[in-house]
Design a protein around this motif. Sequence first.
Motif, short mmCIF file in Angstrom:
data_model
loop_
_atom_site.label_atom_id
_atom_site.label_comp_id
_atom_site.label_asym_id
_atom_site.label_seq_id
_atom_site.Cartn_x
_atom_site.Cartn_y
_atom_site.Cartn_z
N UNK A 1 0.84 -1.20 0.00
CA UNK A 1 0.00 0.00 0.00
C UNK A 1 0.87 1.24 0.00
N UNK B 1 -1.02 4.74 -0.99
CA UNK B 1 -2.34 4.85 -0.37
C UNK B 1 -2.15 5.33 1.07
N UNK B 2 -2.90 6.35 1.51
CA UNK B 2 -2.77 6.77 2.90
C UNK B 2 -3.32 5.71 3.82
N UNK C 1 2.52 7.49 0.81
CA UNK C 1 1.55 8.52 0.46
C UNK C 1 2.09 9.90 0.78
N UNK D 1 -9.21 13.69 2.68
CA UNK D 1 -8.67 12.77 1.67
C UNK D 1 -8.17 11.48 2.31
N UNK D 2 -7.52 11.62 3.45
CA UNK D 2 -7.03 10.43 4.16
C UNK D 2 -8.20 9.49 4.45
N UNK E 1 -9.67 7.80 1.37
CA UNK E 1 -8.89 6.68 0.84
C UNK E 1 -8.93 5.48 1.77
N UNK E 2 -9.08 5.72 3.06
CA UNK E 2 -9.08 4.61 4.02
C UNK E 2 -10.27 3.69 3.74
N UNK F 1 -9.51 0.29 0.98
CA UNK F 1 -8.88 -1.01 1.23
C UNK F 1 -9.84 -1.98 1.91
N UNK G 1 -11.86 -0.86 -6.58
CA UNK G 1 -10.66 -0.20 -6.06
C UNK G 1 -10.08 0.76 -7.11
N UNK H 1 -10.17 4.82 -6.95
CA UNK H 1 -8.86 5.43 -6.79
C UNK H 1 -8.58 6.38 -7.95
#
Lengths: 480, 498
Positions: free
Chosen positions: A374, A379-380, A385, B139-140, B143-144, B147, B169, B173
Amino acid sequence: MQNLLTLAPEMGLTVLAFLVLMADVVMKGRSGRTLIYLAIVAAGLGLGLLALAYNDPAHYQGVGTLWAVDPLSLFFKVLTLGATLIVLVLTLEYRPPEEHAHPGSYAALLLFAAVGMMLLVSATDLLLIFLALELVSLSSFILVGFERGNKKSTEGAIKYYLIGAFSSAILVYGISLFYGAAGTTRLVDLPQMLGGGAQPMFVLACLLITVGFGFKISMVPFHLWVPDAYEGAPAPITAFLSVAPKIAGLAVMLRVFTFLVPHASLDLTALFSVLAILTMTVGNLTAIFQNDVKRLLAYSSIAQAGYLLIGFVTGDTLGREGLLLYSLAYLFMNIGAFAVVIVVGNEEGYSLEAYDGLGRRNFGLALVMFLFLLSLAGIPPMAGFIGKFYLFAAAIKGKFYWLAVFGVLNSVVSVYYYMRIAYHMFFREPRTLEPAPVGPALFSTLALTTIAVLLIGLYPEPFLGAVALSAQFLPLPPLP
Amino acid sequence: MGILSVVIFSPLIAAIALLFLPKEKTSWIRGVGVAGTAVSCIASVFAFLAFDPGTTQMTSLSIQLTEKLVWIPTFNIHYYLGVDGLSLPLVILTTFLCLLAAIYSCGIELRVKEFFFWYLILEVGMVGVFCALDLFLFYMFWEITLVPMYFLIGVWGGPKKEYAAIKFFLFTLFGSVFMLLGILAVYFASEPNSFDMIELMRYSGTWSREFQIIVFLGFYLGFAIKVPAFPFHTWLPLAHVEAPTPVSVILAAVLLKMGTYGLLRVSYGILPLGFEWFLPAFVLIAFINIVYGALCAMAQTDMKKMVAYSSINHMGYCMLGIAAVSATGFNGAMLQMINHGIITGALFMFVGVIYDRAHTRDIGAFGGLGAKLPVYAALMSLACFASLGLPGLSGFVSEFLCFLGAFKAWKLYTILSVSGLLVTAAFFLRMLQKVFLGPFNEKWAGLRDMNARELISVVPLCVLMVLFGVWPSFLIDIMNPTMTVFAGMFPGLFQGLR
């Protein structure tokens, strides 16, 4: 003479490397682990000296006509020597197909390569750059071919050697033209020598030098040696090659093309941005089709060099800081990923199928591998990232919009092949439920890299501070 | 530590606790998982009680329950949380549905520990998106969510799960990285450089139209893929159908709302000139979503696919409300987000209930189930009627408000979009008829009605459908002041619509 003292870590390391080499002759290849421990101690001592230099700038930093020891070079010295140290630790638990014949030479060669890289990131004279680069290259050629019984290892070494020698020749030719145009190989004298605009010979010289560097950092289109060399080399050496020489090569490019050769006299920004885009795109698109993990990570490391080049292209403080931070993050995430590759490779080899059901066998191991992947994909909240964020920020700020767009698109593409490994680890059924053994050396490496990757990702501030302090060149001395 | 941090991070604490439980103790794991979501839900109720909606006379947005800590000073990044009438209802929707879907998830038998681990991480990301007021933090969290969703679809999904997971995904993304570039662009365009969303809203007047348009497109790509707006909707039917039931619920009920929330908060709030420029296309896309989504739903024989396409249709109403750029339209859009979450969440659970028993979702395979499964038939019919917009149930109110708001600004599109309602009614009624009415198919004689676990997770949603149908002002009162301020924030713009 005072200036000589600033190279104390390199000199000390060279002496110790020779000691290891001689000990290998005396011991005739016996008790190899002792020699590797000795090399680890040597690298540790070197790191200690560098830490001293960081603490006491007045004593240990300085600019001469041949080399400059400034915060930037110290940062890269710590990075490359640190990578060498970790790789030596990884070697302790690497189980090659057949036992290495001369573990002492192996350790000594790694130390020599480290010395070469440390000189390289300091060098301000093209001749020293060439010598340092050759030291790194010759050590790496031998290391790649270290598994003599393994045909792939030999094949990789030969390819690497031929292309490396070829690139060295181009580099030397470039340096000779440079001398013809500027009348010197000392880069610190350059601004005075050039005067007005650049002559065609000078431009050609710089292009040829770029080609020489390009081979070392696996910049497209000079990357063709990478997959074979990486696949054939012993896994710890692959980890080493994918990180240390690449970072050192970028550091020297940074010094030469954004500082010593000022943009006013030669602006290669457009060329480098195209090369950066090519490097990421070709690396990523080719990585998709790989079924061997070492090859996959080889192409991924080509793409990663492309991201690093973004910081180099923008060339301003933000870009430089981004390059430094990403190098730091890249060191941990890539070596961490290779540590897992070594664990799995010891048991099952290097095909993607070796990772089937790893999540069931060693959940912890699969999880940290997933974190590294990751992070590599950006990816954060992983270190990668933050590094990419920095680089893309530099690109946007410097108005290199296309570079930023290609950068993020490539990140998306890269997720596909990194997730292929995750797919094998978590979605496939394992063939055996026996967990792969992780010894103390690999465990500590994995712990260190995991913590670093998470810490840089979640609380980057201290690292940003360190990077901001390190992203400086010492001013050039006035000419007599 | 404020209440919003509790709402966001209690699932994370539960997730970490899960890692220390042995994987054989499935009942413990389920308990911890449900407890984590329950704590989060209760905390969000406390946040609701502490929240003051304000009045329509307010001059600026009233952000409440704020928490602001310095995080990365080099980039002026803060850990900045807060809610207003726009985000609070969505936070409560998220925690509530996560709790119900977690209860529903107790039926999952495969790799229970990993399931709840990813599920809880997913909730952290979703709640965080709605609470974050710093674009970097936003944004963090954004994106979390990727996954966990990748794993939840890829491990516990249907036959084409791996393909659906990676497609989800990569699609999301792809959108969000352009959002990242947009975030960086507004950061460097503000002086002093800032990621603070509330601060950035004040800068919009100083940015040129060209700049706003380009940045808008970057953000739009991220949000439109999430909504999903035509033509970026192709990941949705696949992901919804392949995902296990509780995950489909979360996908439809919460994840899609991240897109519309972003459109309102960022695209409209920070880049009004770009939004104004894009509006004519936006309303066309809303229309396409409504009609095309409904027609696609009509063509399905798989119940889950039908509900998935109906989501595209319903999000179209929501976009139509946003396109009105008026307090009525925004209220309608907000209400539609909440109602769609409740109704479609319930519908996915109903589809899951029948699939668990019959192992098929083919509409044509059933018949006459109404007499055999009376509770199930009654509740599912209620949800279908709410979804097709029957007056007295919640779906009607929000769709009505969306149309009401949009009619003033976009007469032609609104009139054309009403046809979507007709198609929606048609496919839902056809499904009800084929599944519950007609001659009983003897093949299903062994089917049992809903069990306690399923009822606990579905009945609250059905109650809310009726409640918000007859008493929508309960919700509207919370968001109306914010929406009124929001709609009037740019008096010089959107002239053609007023």
